[in-house]
Write a protein that holds these residues in place. Structure first.
Motif, short mmCIF file in Angstrom:
data_model
loop_
_atom_site.label_atom_id
_atom_site.label_comp_id
_atom_site.label_asym_id
_atom_site.label_seq_id
_atom_site.Cartn_x
_atom_site.Cartn_y
_atom_site.Cartn_z
N ARG A 8 0.87 -1.18 0.00
CA ARG A 8 0.00 0.00 0.00
C ARG A 8 0.90 1.23 0.00
O ARG A 8 1.93 1.25 0.64
CB ARG A 8 -0.87 0.02 1.25
N SER A 9 0.49 2.23 -0.69
CA SER A 9 1.26 3.47 -0.70
C SER A 9 0.70 4.43 0.33
O SER A 9 -0.41 4.26 0.84
CB SER A 9 1.19 4.11 -2.09
N TRP A 10 1.48 5.45 0.63
CA TRP A 10 0.98 6.46 1.57
C TRP A 10 -0.23 7.17 1.00
O TRP A 10 -1.09 7.63 1.72
CB TRP A 10 2.09 7.43 1.97
N GLU A 11 -0.32 7.22 -0.33
CA GLU A 11 -1.50 7.85 -0.94
C GLU A 11 -2.76 7.06 -0.62
O GLU A 11 -3.82 7.64 -0.40
CB GLU A 11 -1.34 7.96 -2.47
N ASP A 12 -2.65 5.72 -0.60
CA ASP A 12 -3.80 4.89 -0.25
C ASP A 12 -4.27 5.21 1.17
O ASP A 12 -5.46 5.32 1.43
CB ASP A 12 -3.45 3.40 -0.34
N ASP A 13 -3.30 5.33 2.08
CA ASP A 13 -3.64 5.65 3.47
C ASP A 13 -4.28 7.03 3.57
O ASP A 13 -5.23 7.23 4.32
CB ASP A 13 -2.40 5.58 4.36
N ASP A 14 -3.73 8.00 2.83
CA ASP A 14 -4.29 9.35 2.85
C ASP A 14 -5.72 9.37 2.32
O ASP A 14 -6.61 9.99 2.90
CB ASP A 14 -3.45 10.32 2.02
N LEU A 15 -5.94 8.69 1.20
CA LEU A 15 -7.29 8.65 0.62
C LEU A 15 -8.28 7.99 1.57
O LEU A 15 -9.42 8.44 1.71
CB LEU A 15 -7.27 7.93 -0.73
N GLU A 16 -7.83 6.93 2.25
CA GLU A 16 -8.69 6.25 3.21
C GLU A 16 -9.06 7.19 4.36
O GLU A 16 -10.22 7.26 4.78
CB GLU A 16 -7.96 5.02 3.73
N ALA A 17 -8.09 7.96 4.85
CA ALA A 17 -8.34 8.90 5.94
C ALA A 17 -9.28 10.02 5.49
O ALA A 17 -10.17 10.44 6.24
CB ALA A 17 -7.03 9.49 6.45
#
Length: 62
Positions: A8-17
């Protein structure tokens, strides 16, 4: 070769948040700006405040 979960990329985590925040806002679970402002102003002081939490939605008056 190791098979595992896809990275998972940090972008995935950001989008989830962001999506979680939008869902909370849509449900009326908000933190008033004044409480955020007070919290940020307290950073790096002896009286640093804890992270504000979501207030429960207010019930309309009957």
């Amino acid at each position: 070769m190791t098979m595992g979960l896809p990275k998972r990329s940090w972008e995935d985590d950001d989008l989830e948040a962001i999506e979680e925040g939008i869902e909370q806002a849509d449900a009326g679970q908000l933190i008033p700006f004044e409480r955020i402002k007070d919290w940020v102003a307290s950073w790096d002081t002896p009286d640093e405040k804890p992270l504000p939490t979501v207030e429960p939605p207010r019930r309309p008056h009957r």
